[in-house]
Design a protein around this motif. Structure first.
Motif, PDB file in Angstrom:
ATOM      1  N   LYS A   1       0.886  -1.163   0.000  1.00  0.00           N
ATOM      2  CA  LYS A   1       0.000   0.000   0.000  1.00  0.00           C
ATOM      3  C   LYS A   1       0.922   1.210   0.000  1.00  0.00           C
ATOM      4  N   ALA A   2       0.813   2.022  -1.037  1.00  0.00           N
ATOM      5  CA  ALA A   2       1.653   3.211  -1.161  1.00  0.00           C
ATOM      6  C   ALA A   2       0.853   4.435  -0.745  1.00  0.00           C
ATOM      7  N   SER A   3       1.526   5.369  -0.062  1.00  0.00           N
ATOM      8  CA  SER A   3       0.904   6.626   0.328  1.00  0.00           C
ATOM      9  C   SER A   3       1.838   7.754  -0.094  1.00  0.00           C
ATOM     10  N   VAL A   4       1.322   8.645  -0.951  1.00  0.00           N
ATOM     11  CA  VAL A   4       2.086   9.787  -1.429  1.00  0.00           C
ATOM     12  C   VAL A   4       1.270  11.035  -1.161  1.00  0.00           C
ATOM     13  N   SER A   5       1.759  11.897  -0.307  1.00  0.00           N
ATOM     14  CA  SER A   5       1.078  13.158   0.024  1.00  0.00           C
ATOM     15  C   SER A   5      -0.376  12.939   0.408  1.00  0.00           C
TER      16      SER A   5
ATOM     17  N   GLN B   1      -2.421  10.544  -0.506  1.00  0.00           N
ATOM     18  CA  GLN B   1      -3.186   9.735  -1.449  1.00  0.00           C
ATOM     19  C   GLN B   1      -2.647   8.314  -1.423  1.00  0.00           C
ATOM     20  N   SER B   2      -3.553   7.331  -1.451  1.00  0.00           N
ATOM     21  CA  SER B   2      -3.141   5.930  -1.342  1.00  0.00           C
ATOM     22  C   SER B   2      -3.422   5.158  -2.626  1.00  0.00           C
ATOM     23  N   CYS B   3      -2.639   4.095  -2.824  1.00  0.00           N
ATOM     24  CA  CYS B   3      -2.828   3.179  -3.938  1.00  0.00           C
ATOM     25  C   CYS B   3      -2.064   1.903  -3.611  1.00  0.00           C
ATOM     26  N   GLN B   4      -1.954   0.996  -4.561  1.00  0.00           N
ATOM     27  CA  GLN B   4      -1.182  -0.223  -4.353  1.00  0.00           C
ATOM     28  C   GLN B   4      -0.105  -0.333  -5.419  1.00  0.00           C
ATOM     29  N   VAL B   5       1.022  -0.923  -5.015  1.00  0.00           N
ATOM     30  CA  VAL B   5       2.133  -1.159  -5.935  1.00  0.00           C
ATOM     31  C   VAL B   5       2.539  -2.617  -5.803  1.00  0.00           C
ATOM     32  N   ALA B   6       2.540  -3.335  -6.921  1.00  0.00           N
ATOM     33  CA  ALA B   6       2.973  -4.735  -6.936  1.00  0.00           C
ATOM     34  C   ALA B   6       4.457  -4.773  -7.294  1.00  0.00           C
ATOM     35  N   THR B   7       5.231  -5.523  -6.516  1.00  0.00           N
ATOM     36  CA  THR B   7       6.672  -5.640  -6.749  1.00  0.00           C
ATOM     37  C   THR B   7       7.058  -7.114  -6.848  1.00  0.00           C
ATOM     38  N   PRO B   8       6.734  -7.762  -7.978  1.00  0.00           N
ATOM     39  CA  PRO B   8       7.114  -9.165  -8.144  1.00  0.00           C
ATOM     40  C   PRO B   8       8.613  -9.286  -8.414  1.00  0.00           C
ATOM     41  N   GLN B   9       9.134 -10.481  -8.272  1.00  0.00           N
ATOM     42  CA  GLN B   9      10.557 -10.717  -8.535  1.00  0.00           C
ATOM     43  C   GLN B   9      10.774 -11.165  -9.978  1.00  0.00           C
TER      44      GLN B   9
ATOM     45  N   GLY C   1      16.762  -4.394 -12.808  1.00  0.00           N
ATOM     46  CA  GLY C   1      16.084  -4.719 -11.556  1.00  0.00           C
ATOM     47  C   GLY C   1      14.938  -5.678 -11.770  1.00  0.00           C
ATOM     48  N   TYR C   2      13.779  -5.311 -11.209  1.00  0.00           N
ATOM     49  CA  TYR C   2      12.592  -6.156 -11.259  1.00  0.00           C
ATOM     50  C   TYR C   2      11.406  -5.321 -11.713  1.00  0.00           C
ATOM     51  N   ARG C   3      10.444  -5.983 -12.353  1.00  0.00           N
ATOM     52  CA  ARG C   3       9.234  -5.317 -12.841  1.00  0.00           C
ATOM     53  C   ARG C   3       8.405  -4.820 -11.656  1.00  0.00           C
ATOM     54  N   ALA C   4       7.688  -3.713 -11.856  1.00  0.00           N
ATOM     55  CA  ALA C   4       6.780  -3.167 -10.834  1.00  0.00           C
ATOM     56  C   ALA C   4       5.486  -2.751 -11.507  1.00  0.00           C
ATOM     57  N   GLY C   5       4.389  -2.771 -10.746  1.00  0.00           N
ATOM     58  CA  GLY C   5       3.095  -2.402 -11.297  1.00  0.00           C
ATOM     59  C   GLY C   5       2.297  -1.540 -10.350  1.00  0.00           C
ATOM     60  N   PRO C   6       2.161  -0.236 -10.640  1.00  0.00           N
ATOM     61  CA  PRO C   6       1.306   0.621  -9.817  1.00  0.00           C
ATOM     62  C   PRO C   6      -0.164   0.368 -10.142  1.00  0.00           C
ATOM     63  N   LEU C   7      -1.014   0.365  -9.126  1.00  0.00           N
ATOM     64  CA  LEU C   7      -2.439   0.109  -9.306  1.00  0.00           C
ATOM     65  C   LEU C   7      -3.222   1.339  -8.851  1.00  0.00           C
ATOM     66  N   HIS C   8      -3.658   2.153  -9.787  1.00  0.00           N
ATOM     67  CA  HIS C   8      -4.455   3.363  -9.522  1.00  0.00           C
ATOM     68  C   HIS C   8      -3.695   4.351  -8.641  1.00  0.00           C
ATOM     69  N   CYS C   9      -2.442   4.614  -8.983  1.00  0.00           N
ATOM     70  CA  CYS C   9      -1.599   5.501  -8.181  1.00  0.00           C
ATOM     71  C   CYS C   9      -1.597   6.924  -8.730  1.00  0.00           C
ATOM     72  N   PRO C  10      -1.395   7.905  -7.837  1.00  0.00           N
ATOM     73  CA  PRO C  10      -1.268   9.294  -8.286  1.00  0.00           C
ATOM     74  C   PRO C  10       0.131   9.535  -8.853  1.00  0.00           C
ATOM     75  N   ALA C  11       0.269  10.632  -9.573  1.00  0.00           N
ATOM     76  CA  ALA C  11       1.587  11.023 -10.079  1.00  0.00           C
ATOM     77  C   ALA C  11       2.469  11.387  -8.879  1.00  0.00           C
ATOM     78  N   PRO C  12       3.700  11.132  -8.888  1.00  0.00           N
ATOM     79  CA  PRO C  12       4.522  10.603  -9.962  1.00  0.00           C
ATOM     80  C   PRO C  12       4.670   9.079  -9.929  1.00  0.00           C
ATOM     81  N   ILE C  13       4.124   8.413  -8.892  1.00  0.00           N
ATOM     82  CA  ILE C  13       4.375   6.968  -8.797  1.00  0.00           C
ATOM     83  C   ILE C  13       3.480   6.147  -9.712  1.00  0.00           C
ATOM     84  N   ASP C  14       2.598   6.786 -10.456  1.00  0.00           N
ATOM     85  CA  ASP C  14       1.826   6.052 -11.462  1.00  0.00           C
ATOM     86  C   ASP C  14       2.723   5.603 -12.608  1.00  0.00           C
TER      87      ASP C  14
END
Length: 183
Positions: A102-106, A108-116, A122-135
């Motif tokens: 669960k990511a929180s930026v200023s 605002q919350s969303c989810q970030v998937a960090t699979p290996q 590095g490794y692939r990442a997937g933001p799920l409905h995140c605000p800028a800039p972490i979208d």
């Protein structure tokens, strides 16, 4: 009895044309029509007059909630000004970061998937409905005590450090506080 190849071909073509004209496979489609469907029940339709639209700037300010005072998220730790790891931050492994956060930026919350799943350096990442800039997160990697989130061009979006347990705190590249907690 001597047949020519041309004569045999002409007779074969005539037989093929004659057999095509006598087929009945298309005539059955004209006779069998599907049964009509039952009408679906419909609800009751009502008509009411809508209020006229408000002109811009004429809304009553007393109907809006008050803005929060002070910091938006007082539980988010900030990084030292030089970007070094906070005292006591543990070394990280890819296995300790992999999962859903669960990511929180200023505030605002969303989810970030960090699979290996390997991706670039590095490794692939997937933001799920995140605000800028972490979208724009496309990958992540760990180096020592630091977790770094990258965009599609390999540019750094955020740097985070473990704040103990299942939580990371840090800052985005434009200075916004960011935190990750296990989701």
């Amino acid at each position: 009895m001597d047949f020519s190849k041309t004569g045999l071909l002409a007779v074969s073509l005539a037989a093929l044309v004659a057999s095509g004209c006598s087929t009945s496979r298309f005539s059955s489609m004209d006779q069998e029509q599907p049964a009509p469907l039952q009408a679906a029940p419909s609800g009751k339709v009502t008509a009411n007059q809508l209020p006229p639209p408000a002109s811009p700037g004429t809304a009553d300010p007393s109907k809006f909630p008050t803005a929060p005072q002070g910091t938006l998220n007082p539980q988010v730790a900030s990084l030292p000004p030089d970007g070094t790891a906070p005292a006591g931050a543990p070394d990280l492994t890819a296995g300790s970061v992999a999962g859903v956060w669960k990511a929180s930026v200023s505030g605002q919350s969303c989810q970030v998937a960090t699979p290996q799943t390997k991706f670039g350096a590095g490794y692939r990442a997937g933001p799920l409905h995140c605000p800028a800039p972490i979208d724009g997160i496309k990958s992540w990697n760990v180096a020592g005590k630091q977790l770094t989130l990258y965009d599609e061009n390999g540019g750094t979006l955020a740097r985070l450090y473990s704040s103990g347990g299942e939580k990371f705190d840090g800052q985005t590249s434009n200075g916004l506080p960011i935190s990750l907690t296990r989701g």
